[in-house]
Structures are given as C-alpha cells and as structure tokens.
Design a protein around this motif. Structure first.
Motif, PDB file in Angstrom:
ATOM      1  N   MET A  21       0.840  -1.192   0.000  1.00 21.71           N
ATOM      2  CA  MET A  21       0.000   0.000   0.000  1.00 21.71           C
ATOM      3  C   MET A  21       0.876   1.243   0.000  1.00 21.71           C
ATOM      4  N   GLN A  66      -7.493   5.659   1.957  1.00 19.60           N
ATOM      5  CA  GLN A  66      -8.214   4.675   2.752  1.00 19.60           C
ATOM      6  C   GLN A  66      -8.636   5.249   4.103  1.00 19.60           C
ATOM      7  N   SER A  67      -7.865   6.194   4.631  1.00 19.21           N
ATOM      8  CA  SER A  67      -8.195   6.772   5.933  1.00 19.21           C
ATOM      9  C   SER A  67      -9.480   7.592   5.879  1.00 19.21           C
ATOM     10  N   GLN A  96     -12.337   4.643   6.176  1.00 13.78           N
ATOM     11  CA  GLN A  96     -12.237   3.660   7.254  1.00 13.78           C
ATOM     12  C   GLN A  96     -12.030   4.385   8.578  1.00 13.78           C
ATOM     13  N   GLU A 119      -2.422   5.880  -1.288  1.00  7.56           N
ATOM     14  CA  GLU A 119      -3.511   4.924  -1.116  1.00  7.56           C
ATOM     15  C   GLU A 119      -3.897   4.806   0.362  1.00  7.56           C
TER      16      GLU A 119
END
Length: 107
Positions: free
Chosen positions: A10, A18-19, A22, A14
């Motif tokens: 990752m 994603q943070s 999620q 990316e």
C-alpha cells in the motif's frame, strides 16, 4: 481495529485515501496532519518576524500549537493510533472498567 498499519504494497497516497473511508488513524493520515500543522507554525513564525510579532500573530501561533498538541494528545489517549506494527486491536471502549462475572460473585 483502530490502527491500520500500511502494508508494504500500500502506497502513501492509497493509505491516505483509505483513511477517509475507514475508521481510525493510520500512519499516512498522522504524517500529513503533523506536516500540515508544522508548516502552519512555520508560516506563522515567518509572518511574526515580518510584522515584528504582532499580538494577533502571536495568539494565532499559540492557538495553532495548542490545537496541534490537543489533536495528537487525543489520538494517543483515545487509542486511535497504536505504534505497534502488528496492528493489535485497541481495547473496546470501557471494557477495562467492567468487572467479569467471577469478580461480581466474589464481591
């Protein structure tokens, strides 16, 4: 799991993306947050030197440093970030305060 260490595959961008979707705090988000606040402090220090530390710039600098410290304190205290590379789960909120059934019977 509140902390999600980035895997080797990752990338930084990316992980940052994603943070957004999620829960919790991952390493790229924490890095970007600290770099942004660091740059804000540098800019305010530069403005302070240009205007010979006007009281308004001083208070803006004070507010930004306090906010930076408060955000990092909250992340550490809430358990949203764990520096453990294994990514162990943080304890469930309030779980350490609840007595077990055996403890209830003993009292």
């Amino acid at each position: 799991v509140l902390y999600r260490p980035g895997s080797a595959s990752m990338g930084f961008a990316e992980g940052l993306a994603q943070s957004i979707i999620q829960p919790g705090v991952n390493t790229p988000l924490l890095i970007v947050t600290n770099v942004a606040f660091g740059l804000l402090v540098l800019v305010l220090l530069g403005i302070g030197f240009l205007v010979v530390f006007n009281i308004h710039v001083f208070f803006l600098l004070l507010l930004s440093v306090c906010l930076w410290m408060a955000i990092n304190w909250y992340i550490i205290e809430s358990g949203a970030y764990n520096s453990n590379e294994e990514g162990s789960e943080a304890p469930t909120e309030g779980a350490q305060d609840l007595p077990t059934e055996d403890e209830k019977k003993e009292n």
